[in-house]
Design a protein around this motif. Structure first.
Motif, mmCIF file in Angstrom:
data_model
loop_
_atom_site.group_PDB
_atom_site.id
_atom_site.type_symbol
_atom_site.label_atom_id
_atom_site.label_comp_id
_atom_site.label_asym_id
_atom_site.label_seq_id
_atom_site.Cartn_x
_atom_site.Cartn_y
_atom_site.Cartn_z
ATOM 1 N N SER A 94 26.357 -48.125 -13.841
ATOM 2 C CA SER A 94 25.943 -47.868 -15.277
ATOM 3 C C SER A 94 26.725 -46.910 -15.947
ATOM 4 O O SER A 94 27.206 -47.037 -17.102
ATOM 5 N N GLN A 144 30.078 -48.774 -16.504
ATOM 6 C CA GLN A 144 30.082 -49.789 -17.715
ATOM 7 C C GLN A 144 30.032 -49.257 -18.937
ATOM 8 O O GLN A 144 30.589 -49.614 -20.036
ATOM 9 N N SER A 145 29.408 -47.871 -19.134
ATOM 10 C CA SER A 145 29.596 -47.114 -20.336
ATOM 11 C C SER A 145 30.872 -46.747 -20.776
ATOM 12 O O SER A 145 31.445 -46.829 -21.878
ATOM 13 N N THR A 146 31.636 -46.375 -19.638
ATOM 14 C CA THR A 146 33.056 -45.996 -19.843
ATOM 15 C C THR A 146 33.808 -47.210 -20.307
ATOM 16 O O THR A 146 34.593 -47.065 -21.205
ATOM 17 N N ASP A 169 32.809 -49.604 -22.101
ATOM 18 C CA ASP A 169 32.437 -49.709 -23.291
ATOM 19 C C ASP A 169 33.176 -49.107 -24.386
ATOM 20 O O ASP A 169 33.590 -49.588 -25.346
ATOM 21 N N ASP A 211 22.361 -40.824 -24.361
ATOM 22 C CA ASP A 211 23.210 -41.947 -24.309
ATOM 23 C C ASP A 211 24.394 -41.241 -23.672
ATOM 24 O O ASP A 211 24.934 -40.355 -24.124
ATOM 25 N N ARG A 214 27.342 -42.280 -23.167
ATOM 26 C CA ARG A 214 28.613 -42.598 -23.876
ATOM 27 C C ARG A 214 29.119 -41.144 -24.628
ATOM 28 O O ARG A 214 30.091 -41.025 -24.710
ATOM 29 N N VAL A 228 27.406 -43.373 -30.831
ATOM 30 C CA VAL A 228 25.927 -42.721 -30.233
ATOM 31 C C VAL A 228 25.213 -42.545 -31.623
ATOM 32 O O VAL A 228 25.844 -42.284 -32.468
#
Ligand code: NDP
Length: 390
Positions: free
Chosen positions: A12, A15-17, A19, A262, A264, A281
């Protein structure tokens, strides 16, 4: 171009990194991505980002990874030694987002190259906080917090002296069972525990939010990272998850950090630190939100919080015992062996047994000793789980 590596790239946080990196790919030179069982994701991302190397933690998955990367020019490797080798490859910024104590050894190796380590893997700090901080100091490396609460506190301390801090308040949503009758917790199912009211996270941390084991780890993480006393750390239940943390100063000022739930934001803050850059965000509309709620956590509903206090008071390697017991209890809950409330009973038993039976608690905080006590605590948790089932 900034050279970066992402450990736990398929999860998780990973994957945000990715993104964020993907939105500005020409600014980054991706050295290594690592993952576990999700080989298709690891290979696809490594090819898309043009990584030099992709590593899976599992040796038996190497043929599949090699096949998925065939013809791409991305190197493949597997296993613990390969993870350590990847952590030693020069990079300016490394994301530590493996879940569990498995993130500790690669994190330490990354620090030894004097890099900036963005630390999502809170378990490393819980198990071996002093060792991580000393290693960072010794090699001139930098540790930046990625947990949303700790990023919020870190941001609240910019330009401040830690000696001016009276208290640190970290918030907790209360997780999936915040409003459940206590007597129903015993029969809570895996699916029910895996549904977080506000955050979209990996399964393990989501269940740990329902039990507040996650918050218990974060309290210890706060003590380790910011060097404050246990009595200076407070937990507040805040169902909206918009205020991530507050820093209280000696003059009575209480500085709050607010933001959308979020990850991110915290990842992006660590990625661009010390600058602030645009991040994708949501912006909060406080007039629309209207109301924010806070309450004191119920220690009967969340026994993990009291256990964390005991762990901090005892000190030594108790953090590693607590984390290992928690990880194994969670494995047993996920496997369907034990009930939701059995997890805290198992960690309580392991803390007591390992402290009285192992002479290791006060030994030096080295990777070997942490690994050894981690194994002892895991075995003890398995015995406690078997007794629960029996
Ligand atoms: P996930 O379970 O989503 O991802 C974990 C990552 O670690 C995956 O890449 C997984 O690979 C890999 N992995 C799993 N086991 C091992 C192992 N034994 N050795 C090496 N790699 C392994 O976790 P999250 O992204 O949710 O959490 C990552 C870390 O960040 C945790 O420490 C968590 O506490 C922390 N954190 C997470 C937040 C969140 O919002 N998710 C918020 C704040 C902190 P694969 O999936 O391929 O098997």
């Amino acid at each position: 171009m900034q050279k970066i590596s992402i450990f736990g790239a398929t999860g998780s946080i990973g994957q945000s990194t990715i993104d964020l990196i993907r939105r500005d790919l020409s600014s980054y030179d991706v050295v290594a991505l690592t993952g576990g069982r999700n080989i298709a994701r690891l290979a696809a991302d490594a090819i898309e980002l043009g990584a030099d190397l992709a590593v899976t933690a599992y040796e038996e998955a190497l043929p599949e990874l090699r096949q998925a990367l065939a013809g791409s020019g991305v190197e493949a490797s597997a296993g613990q030694a390969a993870l350590i080798e990847a952590a030693a490859r020069p990079a300016d910024w490394i994301m530590s987002a493996i879940v569990g104590v498995a993130g500790l050894a690669p994190g330490l190796k990354a620090l030894e190259q004097g890099t900036t380590l963005a630390l999502a893997n809170k378990e490393s700090l819980v198990c071996a906080g002093r060792l991580l901080l000393d290693t960072a100091k010794q090699y001139g490396a930098r540790l930046l917090p990625v947990d949303s609460e700790h990023s919020a506190v870190f941001q609240g301390l910019v330009g401040e002296d830690i000696s001016a801090v009276e208290r640190i308040v970290i918030t907790a949503s209360g997780g999936a069972f915040r409003d459940w009758p206590l007597e129903n917790l015993k029969t809570a199912t895996l699916a029910q525990a895996s549904a977080h009211p506000n955050w979209d996270m990996g399964q393990r941390i989501t269940i740990d939010s329902a039990s507040m084991f996650n918050k218990a780890l974060e309290v210890i993480e706060t003590r380790e990272y910011f060097g404050v006393e246990p009595e200076q750390i407070e937990v507040l239940v805040h169902p909206e998850s918009l205020v991530h943390a507050l820093v209280g100063f000696r003059d009575g000022a209480l500085m709050a950090h607010l933001g959308a739930p979020d990850m991110r934001h915290a990842i992006g803050y660590a990625l661009h630190w010390p600058e602030r850059r645009d991040l994708p965000v949501a912006r909060l509309d406080l007039a629309q939100i209207g109301q924010l709620n806070f309450s004191t956590p119920d220690l009967i509903r969340y026994p993990a919080l009291s256990q964390a206090s005991g762990v901090m008071q005892r000190g030594g390697l108790m953090g590693a015992v607590f984390n290992a017991a928690k990880e194994r209890a969670l494995d047993h809950f996920i496997a369907g062996d034990i009930g939701f409330t059995d997890m805290a009973e198992i960690t309580a038993r392991v803390l007591e047994r390992v402290e009285t039976q192992s002479g290791l608690i006060d030994s030096a905080m080295t990777l070997d000793n942490v690994t050894q006590i981690d194994h002892i605590a895991r075995k003890s948790a398995d015995v406690a789980a078997a007794q629960t089932i029996g």
